[in-house]
Design an enzyme around this catalytic site. Structure first.
Site: not given
Ligand SMILES: Nc1ncnc2[nH]cnc12
Ligand SMILES: CSC[C@H]1O[C@H](OP(=O)(O)O)[C@H](O)[C@@H]1O
Length: 291
Positions: A213, A215
């Site tokens: 992703d 974030d």
């Molecule tokens: N955006 C994110 N923040 C923290 N841990 C994660 N693991 C996978 N995506 C994450």
């Protein structure tokens, strides 16, 4: 007990190792409590390995609850000299897209409520974390990636800084922008203090990070959810399994040297004969040279 050369810690979505043959489950205990789950030993490409699901099978532990010391101690008890960590991460960089993979070479530890050392209580050591991952394990993972990703459908980024937050909540947008401004490349919740403890135990450590992703900093991409992260991880799980198996074959054949293997040579301040018998007993496996 059965011994293993290489340990694999599987993160979100990776609760077993597909290529493992002759699998045997071990319920281990350590001076630092019980590991996250059973440790499964077996053979991959003729190399003895040990696999542990970091959050437990069934994903029952939040990152703050993971018994990091017990996990690393259990690996050490099994004779592990090299540790491959597999982790889902959020991307903090435009060029690191979901489904890409990253081999971080630095960490920023922002965790707040985890015991991050085997030392204390009468025994002092200060290991170097200047280069927190083993360059040779990283190299094996990169070569394994190229063997597996023949169609080049997925991109590998060599190097990058993994910022580790406490979680379990994902970040606020203000935090996400702040981590970007620090120079961090990817974000996760589990590689600290794991990498620090591996170094104290003189185990060569590296992480294969799978981007799931963006974030929540990106102006056009959806904000991360657990569903999104696990969904994207599952799309990459087979490839991740293949890369881990190929890296095991390379490391098993080459058994490369690592700065981690001598991490305590210049780090131990309290000599073993100055430790109390209790401290010495608790630490004897950690401070022992790799078997
Ligand atoms: N955006 C994110 N923040 C923290 N841990 C994660 N693991 C996978 N995506 C994450
Ligand atoms: C399910 S998304 C958040 C979760 O995923 C990562 O775990 P791991 O590194 O074990 O793959 C992240 O650190 C969080 O624990």
């Amino acid at each position: 007990m059965q011994q293993a050369l290489i340990g694999v810690i599987g993160g979100s979505g990776l609760y077993h190792m597909e290529a493992l043959q002759n699998a045997t489950e071990h319920i281990l205990d350590t001076p630092f409590g019980k590991p996250s789950d059973v440790i499964v030993t077996g053979i991959v490409h003729d190399v003895p390995i040990a696999f542990l699901a970091r959050h437990g099978r069934g994903h029952r532990l939040i990152p703050s609850e993971i018994p990091y010391r017990a996990n690393i101690h259990a690996m050490k008890q099994l004779g592990v000299r090299y540790l491959i960590s597999m982790s889902a991460v959020g991307s903090l960089r435009e060029e690191m897209k979901p489904l890409d993979m990253v081999l971080p070479d630095q960490f920023i530890d922002l965790t707040r409520r985890r015991v991050n050392t085997f030392f204390g209580d009468g025994a002092v050591a200060h290991v170097s974390m200047a280069q927190p991952v083993c360059a040779n394990v990283v190299d094996a993972l990169a070569r394994a990636f190229n063997e597996v990703n023949l169609t080049q459908s997925v991109k590998l980024h060599r190097g990058g800084t993994y910022v580790c937050i406490e979680g379990p909540q994902f970040s606020t947008q203000a935090e996400s922008h702040w981590y970007r401004s620090m120079g961090a490349s990817v974000i996760g919740m589990s590689n600290m203090p794991e990498a620090k403890l591996a170094r104290e135990a003189q185990i060569a450590y590296a992480t294969l990070a799978m981007v799931t992703d963006f974030d929540c900093w990106h102006p056009r991409e959806a904000h991360v959810t657990a569903e999104m992260a696990i969904g994207n991880l599952m799309k990459n799980a087979r490839r991740a399994q293949q890369i881990a198996a190929a890296a095991i074959q390379i490391i098993g054949n080459e058994r490369p040297p690592s700065i981690a293997h001598a991490a305590l040579a210049s780090a131990l301040v309290t000599q073993p004969n100055e430790m109390t018998p209790e401290s010495f007993d608790r630490l004897s496996k950690v401070i022992s040279a790799a078997s």
